[in-house]
Scaffold this motif. Structure first.
Motif, PDB file in Angstrom:
ATOM      1  N   LEU A 103      96.189  20.720  43.765  1.00  0.00           N
ATOM      2  CA  LEU A 103      95.998  22.039  44.365  1.00  0.00           C
ATOM      3  C   LEU A 103      97.312  22.792  44.589  1.00  0.00           C
ATOM      4  CD1 LEU A 103      93.336  20.945  47.010  1.00  0.00           C
ATOM      5  CD2 LEU A 103      92.931  21.801  44.690  1.00  0.00           C
ATOM      6  N   SER A 242      96.660  17.552  47.699  1.00  0.00           N
ATOM      7  CA  SER A 242      96.779  18.787  48.477  1.00  0.00           C
ATOM      8  C   SER A 242      98.198  18.916  49.015  1.00  0.00           C
ATOM      9  CB  SER A 242      95.776  18.799  49.631  1.00  0.00           C
ATOM     10  OG  SER A 242      96.055  17.744  50.534  1.00  0.00           O
ATOM     11  N   GLU A 247      93.970  22.735  53.086  1.00  0.00           N
ATOM     12  CA  GLU A 247      93.342  22.070  51.940  1.00  0.00           C
ATOM     13  C   GLU A 247      92.966  20.638  52.296  1.00  0.00           C
ATOM     14  OE1 GLU A 247      95.887  24.101  48.281  1.00  0.00           O
ATOM     15  OE2 GLU A 247      96.601  22.275  49.250  1.00  0.00           O
ATOM     16  N   ASP A 248      93.912  19.915  52.867  1.00  0.00           N
ATOM     17  CA  ASP A 248      93.688  18.499  53.155  1.00  0.00           C
ATOM     18  C   ASP A 248      92.531  18.302  54.129  1.00  0.00           C
ATOM     19  OD1 ASP A 248      94.489  15.638  53.000  1.00  0.00           O
ATOM     20  OD2 ASP A 248      94.924  15.946  55.130  1.00  0.00           O
TER      21      ASP A 248
END
Length: 314
Positions: A103, A242, A247-248
């Motif tokens: 990502l 990530s 995101e994570d």
């Protein structure tokens, strides 16, 4: 060949986590410069039905990956990974053995000043990963209301000085449109406390937030996660790298949901929900770069790799 420079993060760990089988079907959803894809391709036997599909919404990245993997019959697709379900149907992929998502923004995008991702170089406000899309950083900075700017800076950048920065942007654009990354960076610096400016560059969070908004990154991830998992066959693995907490957190929570069995209250004598785990976490905690990688590539410092394996359906 265009010079597309990108150092693949957690390369050894992610390829190992995918447990690549020579005859397997694999999808690299964010091919970038092709670093991860190349290592997957080396492990595949294309004469034994091994297949590799490479997606990227950035045409420059896809062209570079195609050149890097010119000795392998990989399939290259210019699209966002949020469309993985549709692309799988188009290309006849009914079941995948491994899917990888790396990502965020690539080194090439950051280092190509003209694309406007970096606050270190003065360039037109752009930040589009797909240069064919309409919305750009210029549109966000100049056309969003102050309230919307505050919202995205706080939500996507976790910027505690969002209100002051948004106010500075609103004031500046009344005089003239804000056209370059340099102008935006100067506005940010002028609207955070002096102490913050002395400690670190205060632009990172705002640039991150605007980039995420421009490219709908979190929405794309939320769409792609269930579609990618459904595409896996039993024993297939979904690996996601990530680079920031937003995101994570999305990946962590979705993987936790997949790996959770019974959700009945603890005081229930017997299970009534009938829920069973659909996936198995390959590692309880995310994998992070080793010291050697951190020393060689400072941009890897925030990377986290989470991997889940699909379990048989009862």
């Amino acid at each position: 060949m265009m010079n597309f420079s990108h150092t693949s993060v957690l390369l050894r760990e992610s390829i190992s986590a995918l447990a690549v089988m020579p005859q397997g079907v694999y999808i690299d959803c964010t091919v970038g410069g092709g670093g991860h894809s190349l290592e997957i391709a080396k492990l595949l036997n294309f004469q034994l039905d091994g297949c590799l599909f490479c997606l990227d919404k950035d045409r420059q990245a896809l062209d570079a990956a195609r050149e890097r993997l010119r000795d392998y019959p990989a399939v290259f697709i210019n699209d966002c990974f949020s469309n993985i379900k549709a692309q799988a149907a188009v290309h006849g992929i009914c079941c995948a053995d491994g899917i990888l998502m790396d990502l965020g923004v690539s080194s090439h995008q950051l280092d190509t000043g003209g694309r406007g991702f970096s606050f270190h170089e003065d360039a037109p406000l752009d930040m589009r990963m797909n240069e064919q899309q309409k919305l750009s950083a210029y549109d966000v900075v100049n056309n969003y209301s102050a309230e919307d700017l505050i919202r995205i800076l706080f939500l996507y950048g976790e910027e505690k000085f969002a209100r002051g920065i948004a106010g500075g942007i609103e004031k500046a654009r009344k005089t003239a449109p804000i056209k370059t990354t340099g102008e935006l960076a100067e506005i940010i610096r002028n609207n955070v406390p002096l102490k913050i400016r002395r400690e670190k560059n205060p632009c990172r969070k705002t640039f991150q937030a605007i980039r995420i908004e421009v490219n709908s990154e979190l929405e794309a991830l939320k769409t792609a996660l269930p579609d990618a998992f459904e595409l896996l066959g039993t024993g297939g693995r979904l690996a996601i790298i990530s680079f920031h907490s937003l995101e994570d957190r999305i990946v962590k929570n979705y993987f936790k949901e997949l790996a959770t069995g019974c959700i009945c209250p603890p005081d229930f004598p017997v299970c009534t929900c009938g829920s069973t785990p659909r996936g198995r976490l390959v590692s309880r905690k995310p994998l992070v770069p080793a010291e050697a990688e951190l020393a060689a590539n400072n941009r890897s410092r925030s990377a986290k790799l989470r991997v889940i394996e699909k379990l048989p359906t009862n």
